[in-house]
Design an enzyme around this catalytic site. Sequence first.
Site, PDB file in Angstrom:
ATOM      1  N   GLU A   1      -9.558  -1.117   4.682  1.00 46.21           N
ATOM      2  CA  GLU A   1     -10.199  -0.561   5.865  1.00 46.21           C
ATOM      3  C   GLU A   1     -11.529  -1.277   6.133  1.00 46.21           C
ATOM      4  O   GLU A   1     -12.052  -1.983   5.255  1.00 46.21           O
ATOM      5  CB  GLU A   1     -10.467   0.937   5.620  1.00 46.21           C
ATOM      6  CG  GLU A   1      -9.199   1.762   5.419  1.00 46.21           C
ATOM      7  CD  GLU A   1      -8.510   2.132   6.728  1.00 46.21           C
ATOM      8  OE1 GLU A   1      -8.290   1.248   7.583  1.00 46.21           O
ATOM      9  OE2 GLU A   1      -8.181   3.317   6.883  1.00 46.21           O
TER      10      GLU A   1
ATOM     11  N   HIS B   1      -7.693  -3.322   9.925  1.00 44.24           N
ATOM     12  CA  HIS B   1      -7.324  -3.321   8.503  1.00 44.24           C
ATOM     13  C   HIS B   1      -6.165  -4.285   8.247  1.00 44.24           C
ATOM     14  O   HIS B   1      -5.390  -4.606   9.143  1.00 44.24           O
ATOM     15  CB  HIS B   1      -7.031  -1.902   7.985  1.00 44.24           C
ATOM     16  CG  HIS B   1      -5.786  -1.243   8.489  1.00 44.24           C
ATOM     17  ND1 HIS B   1      -5.712   0.121   8.697  1.00 44.24           N
ATOM     18  CD2 HIS B   1      -4.554  -1.725   8.804  1.00 44.24           C
ATOM     19  CE1 HIS B   1      -4.497   0.437   9.117  1.00 44.24           C
ATOM     20  NE2 HIS B   1      -3.775  -0.666   9.191  1.00 44.24           N
TER      21      HIS B   1
ATOM     22  N   ASP C   1       0.829  -1.207   0.000  1.00 46.14           N
ATOM     23  CA  ASP C   1       0.000   0.000   0.000  1.00 46.14           C
ATOM     24  C   ASP C   1       0.864   1.258   0.000  1.00 46.14           C
ATOM     25  O   ASP C   1       2.050   1.206   0.320  1.00 46.14           O
ATOM     26  CB  ASP C   1      -0.958   0.010   1.216  1.00 46.14           C
ATOM     27  CG  ASP C   1      -0.276  -0.383   2.525  1.00 46.14           C
ATOM     28  OD1 ASP C   1       0.967  -0.358   2.589  1.00 46.14           O
ATOM     29  OD2 ASP C   1      -0.987  -0.706   3.488  1.00 46.14           O
TER      30      ASP C   1
ATOM     31  N   ASN D   1      -7.519  -0.877  13.653  1.00 43.01           N
ATOM     32  CA  ASN D   1      -8.957  -0.928  13.348  1.00 43.01           C
ATOM     33  C   ASN D   1      -9.323  -2.190  12.556  1.00 43.01           C
ATOM     34  O   ASN D   1     -10.390  -2.270  11.979  1.00 43.01           O
ATOM     35  CB  ASN D   1      -9.381   0.319  12.551  1.00 43.01           C
ATOM     36  CG  ASN D   1      -8.693   0.399  11.190  1.00 43.01           C
ATOM     37  OD1 ASN D   1      -7.787  -0.386  10.899  1.00 43.01           O
ATOM     38  ND2 ASN D   1      -9.119   1.338  10.366  1.00 43.01           N
TER      39      ASN D   1
HETATM   40  P1  PGA Z   1       1.808  -1.485  13.185  1.00 41.49           P
HETATM   41  O1  PGA Z   1       0.841  -1.386  11.937  1.00 41.49           O
HETATM   42  O2  PGA Z   1       2.688  -2.653  12.957  1.00 41.49           O
HETATM   43  O3  PGA Z   1       2.583  -0.205  13.180  1.00 41.49           O
HETATM   44  O4  PGA Z   1       0.950  -1.642  14.395  1.00 41.49           O
HETATM   45  C1  PGA Z   1       0.186  -2.541  11.525  1.00 41.49           C
HETATM   46  C2  PGA Z   1      -0.735  -2.235  10.361  1.00 41.49           C
HETATM   47  O5  PGA Z   1      -1.418  -1.199  10.375  1.00 41.49           O
HETATM   48  O6  PGA Z   1      -0.808  -3.072   9.443  1.00 41.49           O
END
Ligand code: PGA
Length: 259
Positions: A152, A147, A76, A145
């Site tokens: 999302e 995702h 992404d 959240n």
């Molecule tokens: P993080 O992000 O490892 O910084 O918690 C994970 C993600 O959003 O895929």
Amino acid sequence: MRIITASSTWNLTVVPNAFAMGGLAADIVADTVRVKPNAVVSVPTGTTPLTLFEELAARSRRGEIDLSRIELFCLDDYVGVTADDPNSLTGWLKSAFIDRAGIDPDHVHSVPAAATDLASATLAYERDLAALGGLDLAIVGLGPNGHVAYNEPGSLADSRTRVVSLTAESRAQAAAYWRHSVPIPRSAVTIGVGTLLDAKQIVLVVTGESKAEMLRRTLEERTSADVPASWLRLAKNRLMVITDEAAASRLSGRRVSHS
Ligand code: PGA
């Protein structure tokens, strides 16, 4: 290490801490490239994969793993942000991982977030991936959240690479990495859930107490677009979840089918 395995469904491995997660995920990468040196691989951005990146960079320095032939697909990036922008996720991945692990920059496939025609560019990304036979190994993280990549809440299991609107929660998460005062974009290009589900093997890496409730929802509630990472369970025994004790602290061990 606690291993809960069942051949017809996904596997969960609980390790003591983030370093053990990085070591185990690195072992999976090593097994993949041993069988197929030009394997098609994706890795996530964020804090979670840092121990994996350290481990792979160290093994590469010691000559224990050769990642020079892998094809790396980025998951992404923010719409309108080019890979050389300090806020680019692809740029971040380059310094955190690609440059240190001996990956050939010509084998890096970024998502086309800065393309003028995003619809055709995202189709071309899917075509490039398909032309290489799809992902052999998709390593992904879990967003606060729910995702996965930037799929999302609301993302469907058959979604493909596309433009998505970012939630306020994801934009707040991105703020920790944001380098200058231009506003954080409201949209991103993300690989699709369906694109990830086509992978021959999926490894979901999750660490830290702050992810415990979302990991419980991901693995133990009914699969749903409310928690897009839950769709990964549709991959059944092609999905391996690696988590530390802290992130696993709310798991009951109960398995819920997706129907
Ligand atoms: P993080 O992000 O490892 O910084 O918690 C994970 C993600 O959003 O895929």
